[in-house]
Design a protein around this motif. Structure first.
Motif, short mmCIF file in Angstrom:
data_model
loop_
_atom_site.label_atom_id
_atom_site.label_comp_id
_atom_site.label_asym_id
_atom_site.label_seq_id
_atom_site.Cartn_x
_atom_site.Cartn_y
_atom_site.Cartn_z
N LEU A 160 53.57 27.42 38.39
CA LEU A 160 53.34 28.30 37.23
C LEU A 160 52.23 27.62 36.41
O LEU A 160 51.21 27.23 36.96
N GLY A 161 52.46 27.42 35.10
CA GLY A 161 51.47 26.66 34.32
C GLY A 161 51.94 25.27 34.00
O GLY A 161 51.41 24.60 33.13
N MET A 162 52.98 24.80 34.75
CA MET A 162 53.64 23.53 34.37
C MET A 162 53.10 22.31 35.11
O MET A 162 53.65 21.22 34.99
N GLY A 250 47.02 23.76 43.77
CA GLY A 250 46.17 23.34 42.65
C GLY A 250 44.82 24.05 42.68
O GLY A 250 44.40 24.60 43.70
N ARG A 251 44.13 24.00 41.54
CA ARG A 251 42.87 24.71 41.39
C ARG A 251 41.82 24.27 42.40
O ARG A 251 41.02 25.06 42.87
N SER A 252 41.84 22.96 42.76
CA SER A 252 40.79 22.47 43.67
C SER A 252 41.07 22.82 45.14
O SER A 252 40.18 22.72 45.97
N GLY A 274 47.45 38.26 44.57
CA GLY A 274 48.59 39.00 43.99
C GLY A 274 48.37 39.23 42.50
O GLY A 274 48.60 40.32 41.98
N THR A 275 47.87 38.20 41.82
CA THR A 275 47.63 38.32 40.38
C THR A 275 46.46 39.25 40.12
O THR A 275 46.51 40.08 39.19
N GLY A 276 45.41 39.14 40.93
CA GLY A 276 44.27 40.06 40.80
C GLY A 276 44.73 41.51 40.92
O GLY A 276 44.32 42.38 40.14
N GLY A 305 40.77 29.64 35.90
CA GLY A 305 41.25 28.87 37.04
C GLY A 305 41.57 29.77 38.23
O GLY A 305 40.92 30.80 38.43
N THR A 306 42.57 29.38 38.99
CA THR A 306 42.94 30.10 40.21
C THR A 306 43.21 31.57 39.92
O THR A 306 42.62 32.47 40.53
N ALA A 307 44.12 31.82 38.97
CA ALA A 307 44.50 33.20 38.66
C ALA A 307 43.36 33.91 37.94
O ALA A 307 42.99 35.04 38.31
N GLY A 308 42.76 33.26 36.94
CA GLY A 308 41.71 33.89 36.15
C GLY A 308 40.55 34.39 37.01
O GLY A 308 40.06 35.51 36.83
N VAL A 336 36.07 32.09 30.04
CA VAL A 336 36.23 31.02 29.06
C VAL A 336 37.22 30.01 29.61
O VAL A 336 38.31 30.39 30.05
N ASP A 337 36.83 28.76 29.64
CA ASP A 337 37.75 27.70 30.06
C ASP A 337 37.72 26.60 29.00
O ASP A 337 37.29 26.82 27.87
N LYS A 338 38.18 25.41 29.37
CA LYS A 338 38.24 24.31 28.40
C LYS A 338 36.91 24.10 27.68
O LYS A 338 36.86 23.73 26.51
N SER A 415 50.24 33.63 30.99
CA SER A 415 50.68 32.29 31.39
C SER A 415 52.21 32.19 31.37
O SER A 415 52.86 32.62 30.43
N ASN A 416 52.72 31.58 32.42
CA ASN A 416 54.17 31.39 32.62
C ASN A 416 54.48 29.91 32.61
O ASN A 416 53.60 29.10 32.89
N PRO A 417 55.76 29.49 32.38
CA PRO A 417 56.84 30.39 31.95
C PRO A 417 56.75 30.70 30.46
O PRO A 417 55.69 30.46 29.85
N GLN A 458 55.52 44.20 32.91
CA GLN A 458 55.51 42.79 33.32
C GLN A 458 54.29 42.57 34.22
O GLN A 458 54.28 43.00 35.38
N GLY A 459 53.28 41.93 33.67
CA GLY A 459 52.07 41.64 34.43
C GLY A 459 52.31 40.40 35.27
O GLY A 459 51.75 39.34 35.02
N ASN A 460 53.14 40.57 36.26
CA ASN A 460 53.51 39.44 37.12
C ASN A 460 53.25 39.88 38.55
O ASN A 460 53.57 41.02 38.93
N ASN A 461 52.70 38.96 39.34
CA ASN A 461 52.38 39.34 40.73
C ASN A 461 53.62 39.78 41.52
O ASN A 461 53.50 40.39 42.57
N ALA A 462 54.83 39.53 40.96
CA ALA A 462 56.06 39.99 41.63
C ALA A 462 56.10 41.51 41.76
O ALA A 462 56.84 42.05 42.58
#
Ligand code: NAD
Ligand code: LMR
Ligand code: MN
Length: 554
Positions: A160-162, A250-252, A274-276, A305-308, A336-338, A415-417, A458-462
């Motif tokens: 997730l985002g953890m 991971g993103r890389s 799935g998120t796209g 990142g990956t999802a964005g 927009v990122d860091k 962003s989850n959770p 619920q904007g979740n890839n589920a």
């Protein structure tokens, strides 16, 4: 002589404990007298024979008696470990209530406490970067001769985002598969969750004497990719009919792995594709409400990142299908990122980000665009998607600034959770005086505001991956391509009644079994239309119906 099916033969050769302790075969007190006689179960169960309905009622009462959501989850996972048919029969009746428990957000708690709570490996396969020679045996042993059609694999670098949760992350693979069966009806004996244990950079886990995974830093580079390659080869050899779903890499690595295999085998990355899909479907739902065109939107991805970037690519495809050139479509995006707004000269861009950068010359104050607030002021986005893992970053002043320049701002904090969401649905509705069209990553309650009930999608890839995956498997797809993804994004249109004030931009989870079936049929049809099916199939609808497993005792 009556010919026995493979399952019957398998069951006949087993002892009582091998049957009662096998979640795919066990019926507990629902074994009939005749079955008990035939299977050597006489005397191994109390004498009353129960129906599955009686068992379900009893199990639900136990579920309700648990005080916390985590205790509820532990109860459900024990039931899952013992009797999968009963578990899914029960989940079928309470899907809205169970989804947040077996899946996001409570799955996050179970991942954080995996070592303390460990009781059962839940039929997962544990691949280790330290034992590449064991990969084939690992998958074979975990599958126990079952006909595997669907594999969900995670290396848990980005749970997730953890962040990095090492072997604990296996629970997300188990949870994703639970949603597949509950939503789309994949036979739970045909699935395999896989953990790729490549080590972990989570120091808390490395220092924890209870940690159950490989106790070393995460391996990257050649050794990592060799492990992935060996895994894919063994997976394809042992389960040639299967679909391979990648989760929370991971993103890389996520995009690199997808690019390596996407044209060769039936596979997809849920966080990217799935998120796209769910975001594009949500935007199409929102535009249906606002009666605006996608060609008039300015899209800001916060957290590139990956999802964005998966989301940006899916929307890009849609814009190009609407007639825009690649260069024209690109003008609709602000990543927009860091570092702030991403420019073509920004340092440390990922390959995926490079396709969505802007030029400094477009802005008079380019050097000031280093935070979300400044970018929103400069750009006036009409769509803002949060996949940043940064809680509370869609602040009141940012949202009010956005809403001052568009009638129906489309705002998806994904962003989850729960603790990482960029904003709460309720605040977004209030700050925009009811104008925002909102979807959130985790389930959100209805919002009452000035006499209108706002339903929050619920904007979740589920919402997407079960139908997508099931359709691909049913159609025996060789690969998943852009055409099928696009067809799937449009499949949910018309399911929500958008004329109602406060209507959600996505269909509710209560209808997940219905729309997953629609989605699966659309996906299977797209595969067949493009002649991408391995086996001959005449009807997509029939192929989907034939694959569907129902949680009843056989
Ligand atoms: N709702 C869904 O269906 C769904 C699907 C996938 C991911 N997500 C969520 O999206 C989030 C990101 O997931 P991911 O897989 O893309 O992870 P990721 O690590 O690939 O991407 C996160 C991005 O956010 C950026 N970021 C970090 N701090 C930032 C800051 N202060 N400002 C701007 N950007 C910042 C990172 O640099 C990175 O590029 C997670 O919380 C995840 O749960 C939700
Ligand atoms: O797991 C989820 O709830 C959605 C998504 O895949 C994520 O990584 O957040
Ligand atoms: Mn994920």
């Amino acid at each position: 002589m009556v010919k026995l099916t493979q399952t019957e033969e398998l069951v006949m050769t087993k002892t009582a404990d091998q049957i009662l302790n096998n979640p795919f075969l066990n019926k507990g007190t629902a074994f009939t007298k005749a079955e008990r006689q035939a299977l050597g179960l006489i005397g191994t169960l109390p004498s009353q024979v129960q129906t599955i309905e009686e068992q379900t009622t009893q199990a639900y009462a136990q579920f309700q008696s648990k005080a916390t959501r985590l205790e509820k989850r532990i109860f459900l996972m024990n039931l899952f470990n013992e009797n999968r048919t009963l578990f899914y029969h029960l989940m079928d009746q309470h899907v809205v209530e169970f989804m947040p428990i077996v899946y996001d957000p409570v799955v996050a708690d179970s991942i954080e406490q995996y070592n303390e709570l460990f009781l059962d490996p839940q039929n997962a396969a544990f691949v280790s970067v330290d034992a590449p020679e064991d990969i084939e045996a690992t998958l074979k042993n975990a599958a126990t001769g079952r006909d595997i059609r669907l594999v969900v694999v995670t290396d848990a670098e980005g749970i997730l985002g953890m962040g990095d949760w090492g072997v604990n992350g296996v629970d997300i693979a188990v949870g994703k598969l639970m949603v597949y069966t509950a939503a789309a009806g994949i036979d739970p004996s045909q699935v395999l969750p896989v953990s790729i244990d490549a080590g972990t950079n989570n120091q808390k886990l490395l220092d924890d004497p209870l940690y159950l995974g490989n106790r070393h830093k995460r391996i990257y580079g050649d050794r990592y990719y060799e492990t992935i390659d060996k895994f894919v080869a063994a997976e394809q050899k042992l389960f040639p009919e299967s679909l391979l779903h990648w989760e929370d890499f991971g993103r890389s690595n996520a995009q690199v792995i997808l690019d390596q295999y996407k044209d060769k085998i039936a596979t997809f990355n849920d966080d990217i594709q799935g998120t796209g899909m769910v975001v594009l479907a949500g935007i199409l739902g929102a535009l249906n409400i606002s009666k605006e065109s996608i060609k008039d939107q300015k899209i800001l991805s916060f957290g590139a990142g990956t999802a964005g970037m998966g989301i940006a690519n899916q929307i890009m495809d849609e814009l190009m299908q609407a007639g825009l050139t690649e260069a024209e479509a690109k003008q609709h995006f602000y990543a927009v990122d860091k570092q702030g707004l991403l420019f073509d000269d920004t340092e440390d861009l990922t390959p995926a980000q490079k396709a969505f950068t802007r030029q400094r010359s477009e802005f008079s104050n380019a050097d000031e665009l280093t935070n979300l607030e400044a970018v929103v002021k400069a750009v006036h986005p009409t769509v803002m998607i949060g996949t940043s893992t940064q809680p509370g970053t869609f602040t009141e002043s940012i949202i009010k600034e956005m809403a001052a320049h568009t009638d129906r701002p489309i705002i998806f904090p994904l962003s989850n959770p729960t603790k990482l969401a960029e904003a709460k649905a309720e605040d977004l509705i209030k700050w925009t005086d009811g104008r925002a069209l909102v979807a959130t990553g985790i389930p959100a309650d209805d919002v009452e505001y000035k006499g209108v009930t706002y339903q929050i999608g619920q904007g979740n890839n589920a919402l997407m991956y079960p139908g997508l995956g099931f359709g691909l498997i049913a159609a025996t797809a060789k690969v998943l391509n852009a055409e099928t993804l696009s067809a799937a994004c449009h499949a949910l249109g018309g399911i929500v009644d958008t004329s109602k004030p406060g209507a959600a931009v996505l269909p509710p989870v209560s209808k997940i079994t219905e729309f997953s079936q629609t989605l699966a049929e659309v996906v299977a049809q797209s595969v067949i239309d493009q002649k991408l099916n391995k086996e001959p199939i005449t009807s997509a609808k029939q192929a989907v119906a034939d694959m569907k497993w129902v949680p009843e005792y056989k």
